[in-house]
Design a protein around this motif. Structure first.
Motif, PDB file in Angstrom:
ATOM      1  N   GLU A 121       0.847  -1.318   0.005  1.00  0.00           N
ATOM      2  CA  GLU A 121       0.002  -0.057   0.042  1.00  0.00           C
ATOM      3  C   GLU A 121       0.840   1.170   0.099  1.00  0.00           C
ATOM      4  OE1 GLU A 121      -3.433   2.431   2.561  1.00  0.00           O
ATOM      5  OE2 GLU A 121      -2.683   0.367   3.346  1.00  0.00           O
ATOM      6  N   LYS A 122       1.843   1.314   0.654  1.00  0.00           N
ATOM      7  CA  LYS A 122       2.651   2.398   0.851  1.00  0.00           C
ATOM      8  C   LYS A 122       3.558   2.754  -0.499  1.00  0.00           C
ATOM      9  CE  LYS A 122       4.026   1.973   5.723  1.00  0.00           C
ATOM     10  NZ  LYS A 122       5.202   1.246   6.713  1.00  0.00           N
ATOM     11  N   ILE A 123       3.772   1.760  -1.113  1.00  0.00           N
ATOM     12  CA  ILE A 123       4.571   1.742  -2.578  1.00  0.00           C
ATOM     13  C   ILE A 123       3.338   2.354  -3.389  1.00  0.00           C
ATOM     14  CG2 ILE A 123       5.371   0.659  -4.640  1.00  0.00           C
ATOM     15  CD1 ILE A 123       6.533  -1.645  -2.635  1.00  0.00           C
ATOM     16  N   LEU A 124       1.981   1.922  -3.360  1.00  0.00           N
ATOM     17  CA  LEU A 124       1.016   2.477  -4.324  1.00  0.00           C
ATOM     18  C   LEU A 124       0.735   3.862  -3.982  1.00  0.00           C
ATOM     19  CD1 LEU A 124      -1.149  -0.755  -4.447  1.00  0.00           C
ATOM     20  CD2 LEU A 124       0.704  -0.446  -5.897  1.00  0.00           C
ATOM     21  N   VAL A 125       0.612   4.068  -2.810  1.00  0.00           N
ATOM     22  CA  VAL A 125       0.318   5.496  -2.602  1.00  0.00           C
ATOM     23  C   VAL A 125       1.388   6.599  -2.993  1.00  0.00           C
ATOM     24  CG1 VAL A 125       0.017   7.306  -0.583  1.00  0.00           C
ATOM     25  CG2 VAL A 125      -1.226   4.889  -0.656  1.00  0.00           C
ATOM     26  N   LYS A 126       2.652   5.856  -2.757  1.00  0.00           N
ATOM     27  CA  LYS A 126       3.888   6.930  -3.271  1.00  0.00           C
ATOM     28  C   LYS A 126       3.556   7.095  -4.688  1.00  0.00           C
ATOM     29  CE  LYS A 126       8.860   5.889  -4.236  1.00  0.00           C
ATOM     30  NZ  LYS A 126       9.785   5.040  -4.080  1.00  0.00           N
ATOM     31  N   TYR A 127       3.288   6.145  -5.510  1.00  0.00           N
ATOM     32  CA  TYR A 127       2.844   6.469  -7.189  1.00  0.00           C
ATOM     33  C   TYR A 127       1.816   7.267  -7.492  1.00  0.00           C
ATOM     34  CZ  TYR A 127       7.361   4.240  -8.075  1.00  0.00           C
ATOM     35  OH  TYR A 127       8.666   3.830  -8.330  1.00  0.00           O
ATOM     36  N   ILE A 128       0.652   7.033  -6.577  1.00  0.00           N
ATOM     37  CA  ILE A 128      -0.576   8.104  -6.676  1.00  0.00           C
ATOM     38  C   ILE A 128       0.101   9.455  -6.280  1.00  0.00           C
ATOM     39  CG2 ILE A 128      -2.585   8.622  -5.909  1.00  0.00           C
ATOM     40  CD1 ILE A 128      -3.139   5.708  -5.244  1.00  0.00           C
ATOM     41  N   ARG A 129       0.783   9.592  -5.419  1.00  0.00           N
ATOM     42  CA  ARG A 129       1.334  11.029  -5.131  1.00  0.00           C
ATOM     43  C   ARG A 129       2.163  11.688  -6.112  1.00  0.00           C
ATOM     44  NH1 ARG A 129       4.873  11.026  -0.569  1.00  0.00           N
ATOM     45  NH2 ARG A 129       4.498  13.168  -0.708  1.00  0.00           N
ATOM     46  N   LEU A 130       3.082  10.684  -6.670  1.00  0.00           N
ATOM     47  CA  LEU A 130       3.969  11.347  -7.639  1.00  0.00           C
ATOM     48  C   LEU A 130       3.063  11.610  -8.944  1.00  0.00           C
ATOM     49  CD1 LEU A 130       6.553  11.784  -9.168  1.00  0.00           C
ATOM     50  CD2 LEU A 130       6.722   9.246  -9.815  1.00  0.00           C
TER      51      LEU A 130
END
Length: 338
Positions: free
Chosen positions: A113-122
């Protein structure tokens, strides 16, 4: 399309798996159909997307993770979904869709989840860049997802590369498309390049080996790039952006036209837009933010200018120590940056 345009000023958007030459004039996004969630299918999506966009059609997308998806609780599917999601961040349209299993980020466990949120933010941080590319699609017949040959026609090696591409004029994307893979060879076309994640500078015209842990897709930015990034706090594409981090990648002259409008109507066809020409003169280390064009009202924009180097102006987070700050009100500004 013609029916809606006849009765409404709201923009038409049609998502379809079918298409033909010229379909882009009807507000169409094509997706690659109901595909399976496996590594082979994932790899072929990149080829499909590049060929599609080479034909002149700008808006293309896939069902991230496959329409017929795997179980988000299994380690194998978690890895596939992360790599597909990272790549999807750099498709013209980013979207998750499928059947069998739900695929919200929290379904995959906290680490993923942390990785996916990172790319949503990007993706959100890159909205000023992406939306300006959409203007280029309309005004110049541009395409966003670009085979290397489109930007490097004289580089013979670039013609052979089929698993990396340019996202707009500045960002080179090199996805990881095989399981248990944590590094890859990346071809950098001739010129000067910066690792997006570290700011390390490379000379192009060669292959380099790049580390790619699970949370990192290899990304490189061309010298001369002017990369506008929204505030990390942006949560909605319809929020008005009044502060932009402007990353400058030195080593070559550059130019970028920053675009904005109301995001909903066709008023831009009547000149109701804002276009801000931005120019970097490398030898003199001068940044020129030109006079605003268009009649769409402009609120004051705070530009935080960052000259990228190793360890500065990198990754997703906002740079805490910009090289210059200017409050832009629509009139030409010239900044000399030591």
């Amino acid at each position: 399309y013609e029916g809606q345009r006849g009765v409404s000023n709201r923009r038409v958007l049609i998502l379809t798996r079918s298409g033909f030459a010229g379909i882009q004039r009807y507000g169409v996004i094509n997706w690659s159909g109901d595909i399976t969630g496996d590594w082979t299918t994932f790899r072929t999506q990149i080829w499909a997307g590049l060929n599609y966009c080479l034909s002149g059609l700008p808006y293309w997308t896939t069902d991230i993770g496959g329409f017929f998806s795997g179980n988000p609780k299994t380690e194998g599917y978690k890895e596939l979904f992360v790599r597909w999601f990272e790549w999807g961040t750099f498709c013209p349209i980013m979207r998750v869709h499928g059947t069998y299993y739900p695929k919200e980020p929290w379904r995959f466990g906290s680490d993923v989840e942390k990785i996916l949120v990172k790319y949503i933010r990007l993706r959100y941080r890159l909205l000023p860049y992406i939306y300006s590319l959409a203007w280029k699609v309309y005004s110049e017949g541009y395409t966003i997802m670009r085979h290397l040959v489109m930007d490097f026609p004289d580089d013979e090696e670039a013609l052979k590369v089929d698993d990396e591409y340019m996202f707009g004029p500045y960002i080179l994307v090199a996805p990881i498309t095989t399981p248990s893979t944590y590094s890859r060879e990346v071809y950098l076309p001739k010129g000067i390049w910066y690792d997006f994640w570290s700011g390390r500078k490379y000379t192009g015209g060669r292959y380099i080996n790049v580390s790619a842990p699970l949370d990192k897709i290899p990304l490189f930015v061309r010298a001369g790039a002017i990369l506008p990034m929204a505030p990390p706090t942006l949560r909605n594409a319809m929020e008005r952006i009044n502060s932009i981090e402007l990353r400058i990648y030195p080593g070559k002259d550059g130019r970028f036209d920053l675009y904005d409008d109301d995001g909903e109507t066709y008023n831009y066809e009547r000149g109701e837009y804002t276009l801000i020409p931005i120019e970097w003169r490398d030898r003199d280390r001068v940044l020129i933010i030109g006079d605003k064009k268009g009649i769409y009202p402009l609120h004051e924009i705070r530009f935080e200018v960052v000259i990228v180097k190793e360890g500065k102006g990198i990754g997703i987070e906002k740079e805490r120590m910009p090289d210059n700050i200017v409050n832009y009100k629509g009139k030409r500004v010239v900044l000399e940056i030591p």
